[in-house]
Design a protein around this motif. Structure first.
Motif, PDB file in Angstrom:
ATOM      1  N   GLU A 193       0.828  -1.201   0.000  1.00 58.33           N
ATOM      2  CA  GLU A 193       0.000   0.000   0.000  1.00 58.33           C
ATOM      3  C   GLU A 193       0.869   1.260   0.000  1.00 58.33           C
ATOM      4  O   GLU A 193       0.649   2.192  -0.789  1.00 58.33           O
ATOM      5  CB  GLU A 193      -0.925  -0.020   1.225  1.00 58.33           C
ATOM      6  CG  GLU A 193      -1.872   1.152   1.252  1.00 58.33           C
ATOM      7  CD  GLU A 193      -2.699   1.190   2.535  1.00 58.33           C
ATOM      8  OE1 GLU A 193      -2.672   0.219   3.316  1.00 58.33           O
ATOM      9  OE2 GLU A 193      -3.372   2.212   2.748  1.00 58.33           O
TER      10      GLU A 193
ATOM     11  N   PHE B  83       2.560   2.012  -3.377  1.00 57.98           N
ATOM     12  CA  PHE B  83       1.649   2.607  -4.361  1.00 57.98           C
ATOM     13  C   PHE B  83       1.351   4.066  -4.021  1.00 57.98           C
ATOM     14  O   PHE B  83       1.278   4.914  -4.899  1.00 57.98           O
ATOM     15  CB  PHE B  83       0.345   1.788  -4.456  1.00 57.98           C
ATOM     16  CG  PHE B  83       0.436   0.638  -5.412  1.00 57.98           C
ATOM     17  CD1 PHE B  83       0.240   0.836  -6.781  1.00 57.98           C
ATOM     18  CD2 PHE B  83       0.739  -0.648  -4.968  1.00 57.98           C
ATOM     19  CE1 PHE B  83       0.326  -0.224  -7.672  1.00 57.98           C
ATOM     20  CE2 PHE B  83       0.838  -1.697  -5.848  1.00 57.98           C
ATOM     21  CZ  PHE B  83       0.629  -1.502  -7.204  1.00 57.98           C
ATOM     22  N   LYS B  84       1.198   4.329  -2.733  1.00 58.02           N
ATOM     23  CA  LYS B  84       0.873   5.698  -2.302  1.00 58.02           C
ATOM     24  C   LYS B  84       1.935   6.688  -2.773  1.00 58.02           C
ATOM     25  O   LYS B  84       1.635   7.846  -3.046  1.00 58.02           O
ATOM     26  CB  LYS B  84       0.789   5.749  -0.775  1.00 58.02           C
ATOM     27  CG  LYS B  84      -0.615   5.486  -0.251  1.00 58.02           C
ATOM     28  CD  LYS B  84      -0.680   5.778   1.230  1.00 58.02           C
ATOM     29  CE  LYS B  84      -2.029   5.384   1.795  1.00 58.02           C
ATOM     30  NZ  LYS B  84      -1.946   5.100   3.246  1.00 58.02           N
TER      31      LYS B  84
ATOM     32  N   LEU C  22      -5.456   5.779  -5.324  1.00 60.33           N
ATOM     33  CA  LEU C  22      -5.298   4.403  -4.850  1.00 60.33           C
ATOM     34  C   LEU C  22      -6.581   3.953  -4.175  1.00 60.33           C
ATOM     35  O   LEU C  22      -7.095   4.641  -3.287  1.00 60.33           O
ATOM     36  CB  LEU C  22      -4.123   4.313  -3.860  1.00 60.33           C
ATOM     37  CG  LEU C  22      -3.928   2.952  -3.180  1.00 60.33           C
ATOM     38  CD1 LEU C  22      -3.539   1.879  -4.190  1.00 60.33           C
ATOM     39  CD2 LEU C  22      -2.856   3.038  -2.091  1.00 60.33           C
TER      40      LEU C  22
END
Lengths: 279, 454
Positions: free
Chosen positions: A142, A145-146, A152
């Motif tokens: 996570e 990706f952030k 997202l």
């Protein structure tokens, strides 16, 4: 022999490995994979390259413990060696400036879609990521990706985190709300990729999927990985692994993936029994 | 030559033929007439001095005989077993006209095995280093031959192999019971002792292109093999339980799936296996299926006379209980609800006029279709050209089938400093023809390295 430089358990049953493989690290491109063979008696298993560091000469893979080999790999520690690593194999993902790209990762597929999403960002596309898993603790990467994704979205089957439901529920919501989507790339279980394609097809949204067919040599020699795309037989290892999802015969893929189900179970049981003995 | 009894051998993967004893070898060698103009040598693609080595066997000098063979063939343990001698050296033997030809292959194999049993390997002499470097792509029969010839001349040779083990078809294709892997490993180890470096797990076209190899090496030889399975392109071919011969044999030979689950790679063989094809690969596959406990059938579209497999292999298969069906061809495969093959629709064939191969062309008989139950199918109808290297070498020409175009006398491709030989040039053929092509290419490469003339 390929040395394990780093190992991290990123979620229950999912291990991240950083492996010394300088030649592959230099050459690999998003979408490509390697074949691993753990030891002399090992099988050849394909693993998508999630990341690579050409300077350090390493590649990163994420392995979910689903079969005998991935379970055994899970017992490997930093400093241990993997007997064979071959690659980079398969064709790189075609990545061009197209506008808005939805990068969808299901389960460990999240790690596999990560390098593709990053490259989309680098070429100037707007990257919207949907990552999904059964439950909160299985959501991986996570934070990664952030760092770069424009948007997202997270989904969990049980609703313990993000939207309750599948990645397709989020995608459906986005489509229905008139979100502009120029391209979709989906990596994950075959059944998830099938569902994504069924959703995007009526809207004519170009959708790439990365097919996880059974492979042996992975150089085009054996044909184990044959899939049907647009009514034609293709080899996932050399013609893919990515194909136009709207052309893929997923039902055939799903059936072919089950070919060795019984044998896989025998191997896992034997492994667990022997490991039990060694403890 | 003694063989393992049928009832035992269909339960194991050990070698079928047991080989000569020294007494038997000397006795057989004594039959050689030592012709002043030996036709047998003309029949040999690598020009072994056949009367020369047989004479040494007769004199009991087994080591000398082996040395003599190795002058032109570094893989006698392999070629003594898998060469079709009956179409080559033994076909030309003058004794054949009235009696049995001298068993040249068996004698060759004997001296190679004799050395192995004694446990001492004689390494051929290597000339002083020339400082030149050659990349050999593929470690099958063609590549190994090029490597040995050039290493002898003092050139530095590096072999790039895509799989995790060197040997190419000798390792992944030909089964243990016909060619023990120990023999292949031993003969390859000689090459390594001669200074040849083997880099496994290197897929050329992926990790390096040919152009990148040319930056580091003075010459490149492509012995890629015919690494692309052919299918029939009929309905149902992608059902579960249908393998290409390459997949079936690779799982069994390279990955040792016959020892699953001790080895991790599985193979699924049902009760009734149908192998489609009539060549040596089909015989290998069907005999593997037999050893894995199946009722094993050969489905061949012509008649027995046209079968391209070696007579010896057909005979072995028959002895082992393989059931042959001639003049039938698959039309489609029919699956069960789980997507696994359960039967084949076959059509009867008749033979028409001879085709370009000189064999009579099989023609389907309309309306003669019938169902043939089979829960495992192996397609052994030949190999095409693997595209990985040609695709990434755009300035090297290939023909319409994707095979690399190379001069038959020198192995030179249309790209400077690149040679090719074996199945990737000719299409699927024999081990020894690939070795013959390797010898020619090695000679041409050596000349180029010495003179700089292309």
């Amino acid at each position: 022999m390929f040395k394990i430089i780093e190992k991290e358990r990123v979620a229950p049953g999912i291990n991240k490995f950083v492996i010394e493989a300088p030649l592959i690290a230099q050459k690999r491109q998003p979408g490509q994979f390697v074949i691993l063979r753990l030891h002399e008696k090992g099988e050849r298993v394909p693993m998508t390259i999630a990341d690579a560091d050409p300077k350090e000469g390493t590649i990163t893979i994420f392995a979910q413990e689903v079969g005998k080999t991935t379970m055994e790999l899970g017992t490997y520690k930093v400093g241990d060696y993997i007997k064979d690593v071959v690659g980079p194999l398969g064709k790189p993902t075609p990545i061009h400036p197209v506008g808005t790209v939805f990068c969808i990762g299901g389960g460990v597929g999240t790690a596999e879609v990560l390098p593709i999403a990053k490259r989309h960002k680098e070429v100037g596309n707007k990257v919207c990521a949907i990552i999904g898993a059964r439950t909160k603790e299985l959501i991986i990467l996570e934070e990664e990706f952030k760092k770069f994704a424009d948007e997202l979205y997270i989904t969990t089957d049980d609703g313990s985190y993000g939207r309750k439901g599948f990645v397709t529920d989020e995608l459906k919501y986005q489509i229905e709300n008139g979100k502009r989507i120029d391209e979709v790339i989906a990596v994950g279980p075959a059944i998830m990729m099938k569902a994504v394609c069924e959703l995007t097809k009526p809207h004519n949204i170009k959708t790439l999927v990365s097919l996880n067919a059974i492979m042996v040599d992975a150089t085009g020699m054996c044909g184990a990985c044959r899939v049907e795309v647009g009514g034609k037989t293709k080899y996932a290892c050399v013609d893919g692994p990515e194909f136009d999802g709207h052309q893929v015969n997923f039902d055939l893929l799903l059936k072919r993936l089950d070919t060795f189900k019984k044998e896989e179970k025998i191997a896992v049981e034997k492994f667990l029994k022997e490991r039990g003995k060694n403890r | 030559m003694p063989k393992q009894p049928v009832e035992e051998r269909i339960k194991n993967f050990k070698e079928v033929a047991l080989g000569y004893t020294p007494e038997m070898a000397i006795k057989e060698a004594e039959r050689c007439l030592q012709c002043p103009r030996p036709f047998c040598v003309e029949g040999c693609p690598v020009e072994i001095d056949i009367p020369g080595f047989i004479k040494l066997i007769k004199e009991g000098d087994f080591k000398g005989a082996l040395r003599k063979i190795r002058e032109t063939d570094l893989l006698p343990g392999v070629t003594g077993r898998v060469c079709p001698q009956e179409d080559q050296c033994e076909l030309k033997c003058v004794l054949r006209k009235r009696y049995q030809p001298v068993a040249i292959g068996r004698l060759e194999r004997f001296v190679a095995d004799y050395e192995f049993q004694k446990g001492e390997l004689e390494i051929p002499e290597v000339q002083p280093s020339t400082g030149k470097k050659v990349a050999v792509v593929g470690s099958g029969p063609a590549g190994l031959t090029v490597a040995s010839e050039l290493a002898r001349k003092g050139h530095k040779v590096v072999i790039f192999e895509a799989l995790h083990k060197p040997g190419g078809v000798l390792i992944y294709g030909i089964p243990e019971f016909r060619l023990p892997k120990e023999i292949v490993e031993r003969e390859i180890s000689i090459l390594e002792k001669m200074g040849v470096e083997i880099r496994t797990n290197h897929v050329i076209g992926k990790v390096f292109t040919v152009d990148e190899l040319l930056e580091e090496f003075d010459a490149v030889f492509l012995g890629l093999g015919a690494g692309l399975p052919l299918f029939l392109n009929i309905p149902g071919e992608n059902l579960g339980g249908i393998y290409s011969a390459s997949e079936f044999l690779t799982r069994i030979n390279l990955m040792k799936a016959y020892m699953f689950p001790d080895y991790d790679t599985p193979i699924k063989v049902g009760k009734r296996v149908a192998v489609i094809g009539g060549g040596n690969v089909a015989m290998d596959a069907v005999r593997c299926a037999r050893r894995l406990g199946a009722e094993a059938h050969i489905i061949y579209r012509r008649s027995k006379e046209e079968m391209p497999a070696r007579e010896e292999e057909i005979e072995n298969a028959e002895e082992e209980g393989v059931i042959f069906h001639f003049l039938v061809n698959p039309v489609k495969f029919i699956g069960d609800s789980n997507g696994q093959v359960k039967e084949i629709e076959l059509i009867k064939m008749q033979l028409g006029e001879p085709d370009s191969s000189g064999r009579r062309r099989p023609i389907p008989i309309p309306g003669s279709e019938f169902k043939f139950p089979a829960d495992t199918v192996v397609i052994a109808i030949g190999q095409g050209a693997n595209p990985l290297v040609p695709q990434t070498t755009p300035d090297m020409e290939t023909n319409k089938w994707g095979y690399i175009i190379a001069d038959p006398d020198t192995g030179k491709t249309t790209k400077k400093r690149v040679w090719a030989g074996g199945d990737i040039v000719t299409g699927a053929a024999t081990v020894i023809l690939a070795m013959g092509a390797g010898r020619k290419a090695a000679k041409s490469i050596d000349e180029y390295l010495k003179t700089g003339k292309w």
